[in-house]
Write a protein that holds these residues in place. Structure first.
Motif, short mmCIF file in Angstrom:
data_model
loop_
_atom_site.label_atom_id
_atom_site.label_comp_id
_atom_site.label_asym_id
_atom_site.label_seq_id
_atom_site.Cartn_x
_atom_site.Cartn_y
_atom_site.Cartn_z
N THR A 273 42.82 41.24 39.57
CA THR A 273 42.95 41.63 38.23
C THR A 273 41.65 42.42 37.61
O THR A 273 41.47 43.18 36.88
CB THR A 273 43.31 40.47 37.31
OG1 THR A 273 44.56 39.92 37.67
CG2 THR A 273 43.26 40.52 35.89
N ARG A 274 40.33 41.75 38.22
CA ARG A 274 39.28 42.28 38.08
C ARG A 274 38.88 43.75 38.43
O ARG A 274 38.33 44.63 37.76
CB ARG A 274 38.23 41.19 38.17
CG ARG A 274 38.18 39.89 37.41
CD ARG A 274 36.76 39.16 37.58
NE ARG A 274 36.55 38.83 38.91
CZ ARG A 274 37.14 37.68 39.43
NH1 ARG A 274 37.79 36.97 38.77
NH2 ARG A 274 36.83 37.45 41.04
N VAL A 277 40.68 46.01 35.89
CA VAL A 277 39.69 46.13 34.75
C VAL A 277 38.65 47.01 34.91
O VAL A 277 38.21 47.95 34.13
CB VAL A 277 39.12 44.68 34.28
CG1 VAL A 277 38.38 44.78 33.07
CG2 VAL A 277 40.27 43.83 33.97
N TRP A 280 39.86 50.39 35.17
CA TRP A 280 40.47 51.01 33.72
C TRP A 280 39.01 51.32 33.13
O TRP A 280 39.00 52.00 31.85
CB TRP A 280 41.02 49.81 33.00
CG TRP A 280 42.30 49.53 33.30
CD1 TRP A 280 43.28 50.48 33.88
CD2 TRP A 280 43.05 48.33 33.43
NE1 TRP A 280 44.27 49.72 34.29
CE2 TRP A 280 44.42 48.58 34.10
CE3 TRP A 280 42.64 46.99 32.76
CZ2 TRP A 280 45.12 47.42 34.14
CZ3 TRP A 280 43.52 45.86 32.99
CH2 TRP A 280 44.77 46.32 33.36
N LEU A 284 34.90 42.92 30.81
CA LEU A 284 35.34 41.29 30.66
C LEU A 284 34.40 40.70 29.67
O LEU A 284 33.28 40.89 29.62
CB LEU A 284 34.99 40.79 32.15
CG LEU A 284 35.81 41.29 33.40
CD1 LEU A 284 35.09 41.01 34.68
CD2 LEU A 284 37.14 41.05 33.31
N THR A 297 42.16 36.33 32.85
CA THR A 297 41.22 37.17 32.56
C THR A 297 41.00 37.74 31.06
O THR A 297 42.19 38.25 30.57
CB THR A 297 41.32 38.51 33.41
OG1 THR A 297 41.16 37.89 34.89
CG2 THR A 297 40.22 39.50 33.41
N ILE A 299 39.78 40.41 28.50
CA ILE A 299 39.10 41.77 28.37
C ILE A 299 39.07 42.24 27.04
O ILE A 299 39.84 41.98 25.88
CB ILE A 299 40.28 42.55 29.05
CG1 ILE A 299 40.71 42.19 30.29
CG2 ILE A 299 39.85 44.08 29.16
CD1 ILE A 299 42.04 42.64 30.90
N GLN A 352 48.12 48.57 32.05
CA GLN A 352 48.03 49.75 32.17
C GLN A 352 48.75 50.91 31.44
O GLN A 352 48.16 51.81 30.44
CB GLN A 352 47.93 50.41 33.68
CG GLN A 352 47.23 51.83 33.77
CD GLN A 352 46.87 52.08 34.90
OE1 GLN A 352 46.26 51.10 35.91
NE2 GLN A 352 47.30 53.11 35.52
#
Ligand code: PLP
Length: 376
Positions: A273-274, A277, A280, A284, A297, A299, A352
């Motif tokens: 997941t990170r 991120v 993208w 965080l 997570t 964001i 996304q």
């Protein structure tokens, strides 16, 4: 969205997706909670729960949410006027200390920026001879920040205060060791890593916490009568029988996978997941890499609530809203409980696409996550 085919993606950090086998187990007929069949179910159920807490001591279940188990922790051990030390790691730490104040306790609340874990140095610095208990949220569900409980305990040295830990969004998902780390009261509930619907509060209690039995008034929340009744396979109130069927099945699932494997799965999905991120180009909320949560997570993104609305509307996926001080500033992806690589791939794809539709300028992050998942 008026009609949605396929399954809803429930990717809030709890309640989490309830596995079909748990739902089926819960649909069995309710039985007599004073009969022999029920009495035979209780002791093995409590034994199967203990390793999840990392304890061989007493565990107590309530028909309640996590908030009830919070209150039980305080009223079973402390007296009005007692001093407790709390840390502002986020929304839930703030709520727990507010409850302590409501119950007449004197709270030393160490301010925090909601982006870091509890600092063990602050624990030793803020303890006073009057401190009766230290309250810590293991995994802050509002921020995606995990505090190091073993380090907090070490920082307490030989101070006699009780250590109470909220594991609502970590139990059954992140390695946790009630006995080994010297925790006195561990509070949790059913609707997150344990993959059950809401409705069960769970607590592990050390011998020291049981002996503390402070002067607060209590009746329903009193641990001792429950522990005594449990020894006979009973409860001092009508128990939530069908949730207990579900718990038995969920524990069977966790033990069949193996707890170390369950924790590794959560760590892997959090890392993927990170990676998304980062791809993208988003930020965080958690600023300390050693404290990244393995279960959710958070964001930071402008217009976070709009992004969530778009994603719910277009892709039938629920994401966690920002809570308290970070309301509207973050959204949270829950990646815990009954969850696998393709659930994560679907989740991240939905996020996304939603970010792009909402007009947030993001690059591709899903590919990085998928590469990481494909590696293992
Ligand atoms: N503590 C934490 C860390 C939580 O995430 C929550 C709820 O999400 C609670 C406590 C309160 O639990 P409940 O809502 O089950 O009462």
């Amino acid at each position: 969205m008026s009609f949605a085919s396929g399954r809803h993606f429930l990717q809030i950090p709890g309640p989490t997706n309830v596995p079909d086998q748990v739902l089926r187990a819960m649909s069995a007929p309710t039985i007599d909670h004073r009969g022999p069949q029920f009495a035979a179910m209780v002791p093995p159920l409590l034994e199967a729960l203990k390793p999840v807490f990392g304890t061989t001591g007493d565990v107590v279940l309530y028909p309640s949410s996590g908030t009830g188990a919070w209150e039980a922790a305080l009223v079973n051990t402390l007296s009005p006027g007692d001093r407790v030390l709390c840390f502002e790691t986020g929304h839930f730490a703030t709520l727990w200390q507010a409850m302590a104040r409501d119950l007449g306790l004197e709270v030393d609340f160490v301010p925090g920026d909601w982006r870091h874990p509890v600092d063990p140095a602050e624990v030793s610095a803020r303890l006073t001879p009057e401190t009766k208990a230290v309250l810590v949220v293991h995994n802050e569900t509002s921020t995606g920040v995990t505090s190091d409980i073993a380090a907090v305990r070490r920082a307490m040295g030989d101070h006699p205060a009780l250590l109470m830990v909220d594991t609502v969004s970590s139990l059954g998902s992140i390695d946790y060791r009630h006995d080994e780390w010297g925790v006195d009261v561990t509070v949790s509930c059913s609707q997150k890593g344990l993959m059950l619907p809401p409705g069960l509060g769970l607590t592990a209690v050390s011998a020291k916490a049981l002996a503390a039995s402070g002067g607060s008034r209590r009746s329903y929340w009193a641990w001792q009568p429950i522990i005594e009744a449990n020894k006979r396979g009973a409860f001092p109130y009508t128990p939530p029988t069908n949730l207990l069927y579900g718990l038995r099945e969920a524990l069977h699932m966790l033990h069949s996978e193996g707890l170390p494997e369950v924790y590794a799965r959560h760590a892997r999905h959090a890392a993927a997941t990170r990676a998304a991120v980062q791809g993208w180009g988003l930020e965080l909320l958690c600023l300390d890499p050693s404290a990244y949560s393995n279960t959710l997570t958070a964001i930071l993104v402008p217009g976070a609530d709009h992004v969530r609305e778009v994603i719910l509307d277009r892709f039938d996926m629920s994401l966690g809203a920002g809570l308290g001080k970070v309301a509207g500033e973050v959204f949270r992806i829950g990646h815990l409980g009954h969850f696998n690589d393709l659930s994560l791939a679907g989740t991240l794809s939905g996020v996304q696409m939603g970010l792009q539709i909402a007009g947030v300028p993001v690059k591709d992050g899903v590919s990085a996550a998928l590469s990481l998942l494909a590696e293992a």
